[in-house]
Enzyme design. Structure first.
Site, short mmCIF file in Angstrom:
data_model
loop_
_atom_site.label_atom_id
_atom_site.label_comp_id
_atom_site.label_asym_id
_atom_site.label_seq_id
_atom_site.Cartn_x
_atom_site.Cartn_y
_atom_site.Cartn_z
N ILE A 128 0.83 -1.19 0.00
CA ILE A 128 0.00 0.00 0.00
C ILE A 128 0.88 1.25 0.00
O ILE A 128 2.05 1.20 0.36
CB ILE A 128 -0.99 0.01 1.19
CG1 ILE A 128 -0.24 -0.05 2.53
CG2 ILE A 128 -1.97 -1.12 1.09
CD1 ILE A 128 -1.12 0.18 3.73
N CYS A 129 0.28 2.35 -0.38
CA CYS A 129 0.94 3.64 -0.50
C CYS A 129 1.61 4.01 0.82
O CYS A 129 1.01 3.82 1.87
CB CYS A 129 -0.12 4.67 -0.86
SG CYS A 129 0.51 6.32 -1.10
N PRO A 130 2.81 4.49 0.79
CA PRO A 130 3.68 4.86 -0.32
C PRO A 130 4.71 3.79 -0.68
O PRO A 130 5.63 4.05 -1.44
CB PRO A 130 4.39 6.11 0.21
CG PRO A 130 4.62 5.77 1.66
CD PRO A 130 3.36 5.00 2.07
N GLU A 161 1.50 8.36 -8.70
CA GLU A 161 2.85 8.38 -8.15
C GLU A 161 3.94 8.01 -9.16
O GLU A 161 5.02 8.60 -9.15
CB GLU A 161 2.93 7.43 -6.95
CG GLU A 161 2.06 7.89 -5.79
CD GLU A 161 1.89 6.83 -4.73
OE1 GLU A 161 2.19 5.65 -5.00
OE2 GLU A 161 1.47 7.20 -3.63
#
Length: 87
Positions: free
Chosen positions: A20-22, A53
């Site tokens: 998951i982000c980041p 991103e």
């Protein structure tokens, strides 16, 4: 993005699916920093934020985003290292 996806040579692949982000972009940047100039890597991501991103990552002077697309819930990016210069 001048080459068609079928014509792109892929030197290596990196799969950061499930992160998951980041983390997808951070792990990708760390790994791609070890690429040789001229290499093309195909990166597979499942997190939808990667659509924002990865183009930003490829604005760095050392990388070029050759192609991106979505396939079956995966986001695929072909990234070329164009210089040894890092930021």
């Amino acid at each position: 993005m001048t080459e068609t996806i079928e014509a792109l040579k892929c030197d290596r692949q990196l799969d950061v699916s499930g992160l998951i982000c980041p983390l997808p972009v951070l792990k990708t940047k760390a790994t791609l920093s070890h690429m040789a100039v001229g290499e093309v890597w195909k990166v597979t991501v499942t997190h939808p934020d990667s659509r924002r991103e990865f183009p930003v990552l490829c604005r760095l002077p050392e990388f070029e985003l050759l192609e991106s697309r979505e396939e079956d819930g995966h986001f695929l990016y072909w990234i070329k290292k164009v210089s040894g210069r890092t930021v």
